[in-house]
Write a protein that holds these residues in place. Structure first.
Motif, PDB file in Angstrom:
ATOM      1  N   VAL A   1       0.996  -0.882  -0.349  1.00  0.00           N
ATOM      2  CA  VAL A   1       0.021  -0.117  -0.158  1.00  0.00           C
ATOM      3  C   VAL A   1       0.726   1.303   0.298  1.00  0.00           C
ATOM      4  N   GLN A   2       2.110   1.105   1.009  1.00  0.00           N
ATOM      5  CA  GLN A   2       2.424   2.405   0.567  1.00  0.00           C
ATOM      6  C   GLN A   2       3.481   2.895  -0.808  1.00  0.00           C
ATOM      7  N   LYS A   3       3.847   1.653  -1.434  1.00  0.00           N
ATOM      8  CA  LYS A   3       4.768   1.459  -2.176  1.00  0.00           C
ATOM      9  C   LYS A   3       3.478   2.160  -3.514  1.00  0.00           C
ATOM     10  N   GLN A   4       2.271   1.834  -3.417  1.00  0.00           N
ATOM     11  CA  GLN A   4       1.193   2.252  -4.219  1.00  0.00           C
ATOM     12  C   GLN A   4       1.632   3.751  -3.993  1.00  0.00           C
ATOM     13  N   LYS A   5       1.022   4.509  -2.350  1.00  0.00           N
ATOM     14  CA  LYS A   5       1.131   5.777  -2.668  1.00  0.00           C
ATOM     15  C   LYS A   5       2.475   6.703  -3.025  1.00  0.00           C
ATOM     16  N   LEU A   6       3.254   5.635  -3.154  1.00  0.00           N
ATOM     17  CA  LEU A   6       4.952   6.473  -3.292  1.00  0.00           C
ATOM     18  C   LEU A   6       4.903   6.505  -4.961  1.00  0.00           C
ATOM     19  N   ALA A   7       4.026   5.500  -5.843  1.00  0.00           N
ATOM     20  CA  ALA A   7       3.411   5.949  -7.282  1.00  0.00           C
ATOM     21  C   ALA A   7       3.230   7.036  -7.369  1.00  0.00           C
ATOM     22  N   THR A   8       1.873   6.962  -6.502  1.00  0.00           N
ATOM     23  CA  THR A   8       0.925   7.824  -6.472  1.00  0.00           C
ATOM     24  C   THR A   8       2.133   9.138  -7.092  1.00  0.00           C
ATOM     25  N   LEU A   9       2.932   9.593  -5.801  1.00  0.00           N
ATOM     26  CA  LEU A   9       3.464  10.842  -5.402  1.00  0.00           C
ATOM     27  C   LEU A   9       4.055  10.902  -7.328  1.00  0.00           C
TER      28      LEU A   9
END
Length: 151
Positions: free
Chosen positions: A55-63
């Motif tokens: 989930v954190q990687k997805q949020k980083l990818a979104t950023l």
């Protein structure tokens, strides 16, 4: 100078530095290849250093995607030719083209103003979902001025 002009110029400068840094890293590290591939590699590298979950990687990818979109908007603001060509054209005559310079700054500032809320939300979503140890690592990295992560 009026406060809103200062803020706009600082915002423009900050976004230009971030966009230029990402672009410079992409061109230097991976030969100017696919920006999506660069972002994916950076997400994996940062994810490994911070021990991010899915989930954190997805949020980083979104950023990272939002920052890439902002960079593209900055590059494309003002029409064809790119920022370097636009900047060079300001000095093409005997005098600096002040009206074109003002127009270029206004267009770049508008691009920053338009994209900044999305970047702020994505950055907050990413950072706020890190655990305290991960947040400390991010703060440490920022205090070193963005120099390399140490394992």
């Amino acid at each position: 100078m009026k406060p809103w002009i200062k803020r706009s110029l600082f915002g423009f400068a900050g976004a230009a530095i971030v966009a230029g840094s990402l672009g410079g890293c992409a061109a230097h590290r991976w030969g100017g290849g696919d920006p999506a591939e660069f972002r994916a590699k950076m997400v994996e590298r940062i994810g490994g250093k911070l021990d991010l979950d899915t989930v954190q990687k997805q949020k980083l990818a979104t950023l990272a995607d939002k920052l890439g979109a902002q960079r593209a908007a900055m590059r494309d603001a003002g029409g064809a030719g790119g920022t370097r060509t636009q900047f060079q054209s300001l000095f093409a005559g005997n005098k600096l083209d002040q009206s074109a310079a003002s127009k270029m700054v206004d267009e770049k500032t508008a691009a920053v103003r338009t994209g900044s809320p999305d970047i702020i939300v994505a950055a907050a979503d990413f950072f706020d979902n890190l655990n305290p140890a991960q947040q400390a690592k991010v703060r440490e990295f920022m205090q070193r001025g963005g120099r390399r992560w140490r394992s």
